[in-house]
Design a protein around this motif. Structure first.
Motif, PDB file in Angstrom:
ATOM      1  N   THR A 230       0.828  -1.203   0.000  1.00 56.43           N
ATOM      2  CA  THR A 230       0.000   0.000   0.000  1.00 56.43           C
ATOM      3  C   THR A 230       0.857   1.246   0.000  1.00 56.43           C
ATOM      4  OG1 THR A 230      -0.164  -0.189   2.426  1.00 56.43           O
ATOM      5  CG2 THR A 230      -1.977  -1.101   1.133  1.00 56.43           C
ATOM      6  N   GLY A 231       0.415   2.251  -0.745  1.00 54.63           N
ATOM      7  CA  GLY A 231       1.166   3.499  -0.844  1.00 54.63           C
ATOM      8  C   GLY A 231       0.466   4.622  -0.100  1.00 54.63           C
ATOM      9  N   GLY A 232       1.232   5.618   0.273  1.00 53.63           N
ATOM     10  CA  GLY A 232       0.686   6.802   0.937  1.00 53.63           C
ATOM     11  C   GLY A 232      -0.069   7.679  -0.045  1.00 53.63           C
ATOM     12  N   GLY A 233      -0.121   8.956   0.227  1.00 55.08           N
ATOM     13  CA  GLY A 233      -0.953   9.860  -0.558  1.00 55.08           C
ATOM     14  C   GLY A 233      -0.479  10.072  -1.982  1.00 55.08           C
ATOM     15  N   ILE A 234      -1.413  10.135  -2.889  1.00 58.29           N
ATOM     16  CA  ILE A 234      -1.357  10.524  -4.294  1.00 58.29           C
ATOM     17  C   ILE A 234      -0.022  10.266  -4.992  1.00 58.29           C
ATOM     18  CG2 ILE A 234      -1.896  12.374  -5.936  1.00 58.29           C
ATOM     19  CD1 ILE A 234      -3.703  13.627  -3.787  1.00 58.29           C
ATOM     20  N   THR A 235       1.001  11.108  -4.744  1.00 61.06           N
ATOM     21  CA  THR A 235       2.254  10.988  -5.491  1.00 61.06           C
ATOM     22  C   THR A 235       3.040   9.738  -5.133  1.00 61.06           C
ATOM     23  OG1 THR A 235       3.428  12.362  -3.863  1.00 61.06           O
ATOM     24  CG2 THR A 235       2.472  13.479  -5.777  1.00 61.06           C
ATOM     25  N   ALA A 236       2.637   9.026  -4.069  1.00 56.06           N
ATOM     26  CA  ALA A 236       3.309   7.773  -3.722  1.00 56.06           C
ATOM     27  C   ALA A 236       2.996   6.677  -4.730  1.00 56.06           C
ATOM     28  CB  ALA A 236       2.906   7.324  -2.319  1.00 56.06           C
ATOM     29  N   GLY A 237       2.089   6.943  -5.673  1.00 56.57           N
ATOM     30  CA  GLY A 237       1.721   5.927  -6.643  1.00 56.57           C
ATOM     31  C   GLY A 237       2.883   5.450  -7.497  1.00 56.57           C
ATOM     32  N   ILE A 238       3.784   6.366  -7.853  1.00 58.19           N
ATOM     33  CA  ILE A 238       4.947   5.954  -8.645  1.00 58.19           C
ATOM     34  C   ILE A 238       5.848   5.059  -7.804  1.00 58.19           C
ATOM     35  CG2 ILE A 238       7.004   6.744  -9.874  1.00 58.19           C
ATOM     36  CD1 ILE A 238       5.495   9.264 -10.630  1.00 58.19           C
ATOM     37  N   ASP A 239       6.063   5.431  -6.553  1.00 55.37           N
ATOM     38  CA  ASP A 239       6.876   4.615  -5.652  1.00 55.37           C
ATOM     39  C   ASP A 239       6.250   3.237  -5.467  1.00 55.37           C
ATOM     40  OD1 ASP A 239       6.908   7.569  -4.953  1.00 55.37           O
ATOM     41  OD2 ASP A 239       8.685   6.936  -3.857  1.00 55.37           O
ATOM     42  N   LEU A 240       4.929   3.230  -5.331  1.00 53.38           N
ATOM     43  CA  LEU A 240       4.207   1.963  -5.201  1.00 53.38           C
ATOM     44  C   LEU A 240       4.434   1.098  -6.434  1.00 53.38           C
ATOM     45  CD1 LEU A 240       1.262   0.497  -6.133  1.00 53.38           C
ATOM     46  CD2 LEU A 240       2.040   0.151  -3.773  1.00 53.38           C
ATOM     47  N   GLY A 241       4.292   1.682  -7.607  1.00 58.48           N
ATOM     48  CA  GLY A 241       4.473   0.928  -8.836  1.00 58.48           C
ATOM     49  C   GLY A 241       5.860   0.330  -8.956  1.00 58.48           C
ATOM     50  N   LEU A 242       6.871   1.122  -8.655  1.00 58.74           N
ATOM     51  CA  LEU A 242       8.251   0.633  -8.738  1.00 58.74           C
ATOM     52  C   LEU A 242       8.510  -0.467  -7.718  1.00 58.74           C
ATOM     53  CD1 LEU A 242      10.066   4.057  -9.216  1.00 58.74           C
ATOM     54  CD2 LEU A 242       9.816   2.263 -10.936  1.00 58.74           C
ATOM     55  N   THR A 243       7.942  -0.322  -6.519  1.00 56.52           N
ATOM     56  CA  THR A 243       8.105  -1.354  -5.496  1.00 56.52           C
ATOM     57  C   THR A 243       7.468  -2.653  -5.936  1.00 56.52           C
ATOM     58  OG1 THR A 243       8.121   0.324  -3.745  1.00 56.52           O
ATOM     59  CG2 THR A 243       7.660  -1.936  -3.081  1.00 56.52           C
ATOM     60  N   VAL A 244       6.285  -2.576  -6.519  1.00 58.62           N
ATOM     61  CA  VAL A 244       5.604  -3.777  -6.999  1.00 58.62           C
ATOM     62  C   VAL A 244       6.435  -4.478  -8.076  1.00 58.62           C
ATOM     63  CG1 VAL A 244       3.598  -4.610  -8.304  1.00 58.62           C
ATOM     64  CG2 VAL A 244       3.282  -2.999  -6.408  1.00 58.62           C
ATOM     65  N   ILE A 245       6.976  -3.717  -9.020  1.00 62.49           N
ATOM     66  CA  ILE A 245       7.799  -4.320 -10.079  1.00 62.49           C
ATOM     67  C   ILE A 245       9.036  -4.973  -9.479  1.00 62.49           C
ATOM     68  CG2 ILE A 245       9.188  -3.867 -12.138  1.00 62.49           C
ATOM     69  CD1 ILE A 245       6.156  -3.790 -12.595  1.00 62.49           C
ATOM     70  N   SER A 246       9.635  -4.329  -8.497  1.00 63.33           N
ATOM     71  CA  SER A 246      10.812  -4.897  -7.840  1.00 63.33           C
ATOM     72  C   SER A 246      10.484  -6.229  -7.172  1.00 63.33           C
ATOM     73  CB  SER A 246      11.356  -3.914  -6.803  1.00 63.33           C
ATOM     74  OG  SER A 246      12.461  -4.464  -6.111  1.00 63.33           O
ATOM     75  N   GLU A 247       9.335  -6.292  -6.515  1.00 57.82           N
ATOM     76  CA  GLU A 247       8.935  -7.522  -5.831  1.00 57.82           C
ATOM     77  C   GLU A 247       8.482  -8.594  -6.816  1.00 57.82           C
ATOM     78  OE1 GLU A 247       8.791  -8.185  -2.367  1.00 57.82           O
ATOM     79  OE2 GLU A 247       9.971  -6.342  -2.157  1.00 57.82           O
ATOM     80  N   LEU A 248       7.809  -8.187  -7.864  1.00 53.86           N
ATOM     81  CA  LEU A 248       7.215  -9.122  -8.821  1.00 53.86           C
ATOM     82  C   LEU A 248       8.235  -9.639  -9.829  1.00 53.86           C
ATOM     83  CD1 LEU A 248       4.383 -10.274  -9.546  1.00 53.86           C
ATOM     84  CD2 LEU A 248       4.112  -8.323 -11.090  1.00 53.86           C
ATOM     85  N   VAL A 249       9.157  -8.781 -10.242  1.00 52.68           N
ATOM     86  CA  VAL A 249      10.165  -9.154 -11.246  1.00 52.68           C
ATOM     87  C   VAL A 249      11.550  -9.120 -10.588  1.00 52.68           C
ATOM     88  CG1 VAL A 249      11.058  -8.710 -13.563  1.00 52.68           C
ATOM     89  CG2 VAL A 249       8.666  -8.177 -13.041  1.00 52.68           C
ATOM     90  N   ASP A 250      12.162  -7.956 -10.560  1.00 50.17           N
ATOM     91  CA  ASP A 250      13.423  -7.786  -9.834  1.00 50.17           C
ATOM     92  C   ASP A 250      13.763  -6.302  -9.751  1.00 50.17           C
ATOM     93  OD1 ASP A 250      14.800  -7.038 -12.293  1.00 50.17           O
ATOM     94  OD2 ASP A 250      14.980  -9.168 -12.755  1.00 50.17           O
ATOM     95  N   ARG A 251      14.735  -5.994  -8.920  1.00 45.97           N
ATOM     96  CA  ARG A 251      15.109  -4.602  -8.691  1.00 45.97           C
ATOM     97  C   ARG A 251      15.672  -3.949  -9.956  1.00 45.97           C
ATOM     98  NH1 ARG A 251      18.577  -1.910  -3.703  1.00 45.97           N
ATOM     99  NH2 ARG A 251      19.107   0.018  -4.787  1.00 45.97           N
ATOM    100  N   ARG A 252      16.469  -4.684 -10.697  1.00 36.50           N
ATOM    101  CA  ARG A 252      17.079  -4.116 -11.904  1.00 36.50           C
ATOM    102  C   ARG A 252      16.010  -3.641 -12.879  1.00 36.50           C
ATOM    103  NH1 ARG A 252      19.016  -6.161 -16.867  1.00 36.50           N
ATOM    104  NH2 ARG A 252      20.884  -5.088 -17.653  1.00 36.50           N
ATOM    105  N   THR A 253      14.957  -4.435 -13.043  1.00 45.07           N
ATOM    106  CA  THR A 253      13.866  -4.045 -13.935  1.00 45.07           C
ATOM    107  C   THR A 253      13.180  -2.790 -13.431  1.00 45.07           C
ATOM    108  OG1 THR A 253      13.516  -6.356 -14.580  1.00 45.07           O
ATOM    109  CG2 THR A 253      11.694  -4.813 -14.972  1.00 45.07           C
ATOM    110  N   ALA A 254      12.954  -2.721 -12.132  1.00 46.87           N
ATOM    111  CA  ALA A 254      12.318  -1.538 -11.546  1.00 46.87           C
ATOM    112  C   ALA A 254      13.201  -0.303 -11.713  1.00 46.87           C
ATOM    113  CB  ALA A 254      12.025  -1.783 -10.074  1.00 46.87           C
ATOM    114  N   GLU A 255      14.494  -0.472 -11.539  1.00 44.11           N
ATOM    115  CA  GLU A 255      15.405   0.663 -11.683  1.00 44.11           C
ATOM    116  C   GLU A 255      15.462   1.138 -13.133  1.00 44.11           C
ATOM    117  OE1 GLU A 255      18.588   0.086  -8.053  1.00 44.11           O
ATOM    118  OE2 GLU A 255      18.966  -0.969  -9.941  1.00 44.11           O
ATOM    119  N   ALA A 256      15.390   0.207 -14.080  1.00 43.89           N
ATOM    120  CA  ALA A 256      15.385   0.585 -15.493  1.00 43.89           C
ATOM    121  C   ALA A 256      14.134   1.405 -15.818  1.00 43.89           C
ATOM    122  CB  ALA A 256      15.472  -0.657 -16.371  1.00 43.89           C
ATOM    123  N   ILE A 257      12.991   1.015 -15.254  1.00 47.33           N
ATOM    124  CA  ILE A 257      11.760   1.779 -15.466  1.00 47.33           C
ATOM    125  C   ILE A 257      11.881   3.156 -14.821  1.00 47.33           C
ATOM    126  CG2 ILE A 257       9.308   1.892 -14.873  1.00 47.33           C
ATOM    127  CD1 ILE A 257       9.249  -1.173 -15.155  1.00 47.33           C
TER     128      ILE A 257
END
Length: 228
Positions: free
Chosen positions: A150-177
């Motif tokens: 879960t993410g905090g207010g509004i602008t945390a959505g990008i952080d949430l998305g990157l965290t999900v990609i890191s957990e679902l795929v890997d950190r390198r993929t999230a960092e590339a995005i």
């Protein structure tokens, strides 16, 4: 792996579009990702601005998602008592790899019973609502509790998305995005949280949100009582 991943973002009347479009942009940057904007019917919904959003998938036609994301906005107040929405989320959560939210979207997950006994983040103005549903409120930017993210207010959505990609795929993929999006925030003011905002600015926002906060608390108590 990424070619088969299915992401679904709930859209609804009075959604805060940035809650949805932040993670949407991140999820859409994953090669081969299948993206669904999900609502009861395929009809445009009005956001909390002039922007209307057209869902791509109706509840009845939505495939099992790997990631379900509930954005926030004032429209979540009504969703806490909407059985059609809550039942859809419960059904999807049973088979999803990750159940996620941004801002007050966590209140909807909580109303569906999907965060009970866990910790979760939300917008700072709604932090008092989560305990009504048996959820421990967190002030983290992104809160991970098992497969609930879960993410905090509004602008945390990008952080949430990157965290999900890191957990679902890997950190390198999230960092590339992150690099592709040039997500390198440097806000002009340090007023983005109650902890850092000037006292007069915080007081101004609290006064503006007072009526909406009281209504939200009443709706949450009614939803929690109904679910018992």
């Amino acid at each position: 792996m990424s070619s088969s991943l299915k992401f679904g973002l709930l859209v609804f009347p009075r959604i805060t579009q940035l809650d949805m479009t932040g993670p949407l942009q991140v999820f859409s940057s994953l090669p081969g990702a299948e993206i669904h904007l999900v609502w009861k019917r395929i009809e445009a919904v009005q956001s909390d601005t002039v922007l209307s959003i057209l869902p791509t998938t109706a509840f009845a036609d939505c495939p099992q998602l790997d990631v379900i994301c509930v954005p926030g906005g004032y429209g979540t107040d009504d969703l806490m008592g909407d059985d059609e929405v809550l039942n859809f989320l419960r059904a999807q959560a049973a088979g999803a790899k990750f159940v996620t939210s941004v801002c007050t979207g966590s209140l909807v997950l909580a109303a569906a019973g999907l965060l009970e006994g866990r910790k979760a983040a939300t917008h700072w103005s709604a932090i008092d609502v989560l305990p009504i549903f048996g959820v421990t409120a967190s002030r983290e930017r992104v809160c991970i509790d098992g497969n609930r993210i879960t993410g905090g207010g509004i602008t945390a959505g990008i952080d949430l998305g990157l965290t999900v990609i890191s957990e679902l795929v890997d950190r390198r993929t999230a960092e590339a995005i992150q690099l592709r999006l040039e997500y390198n925030p440097a806000p002009p003011f340090n007023a983005g949280s109650p902890e850092t905002a000037p006292a007069d600015v915080l007081a101004l926002l609290q006064e503006r949100m007072k009526v909406a906060k009281a209504r939200r608390l009443d709706l949450a108590r009614a939803a929690a009582a109904r679910g018992r």
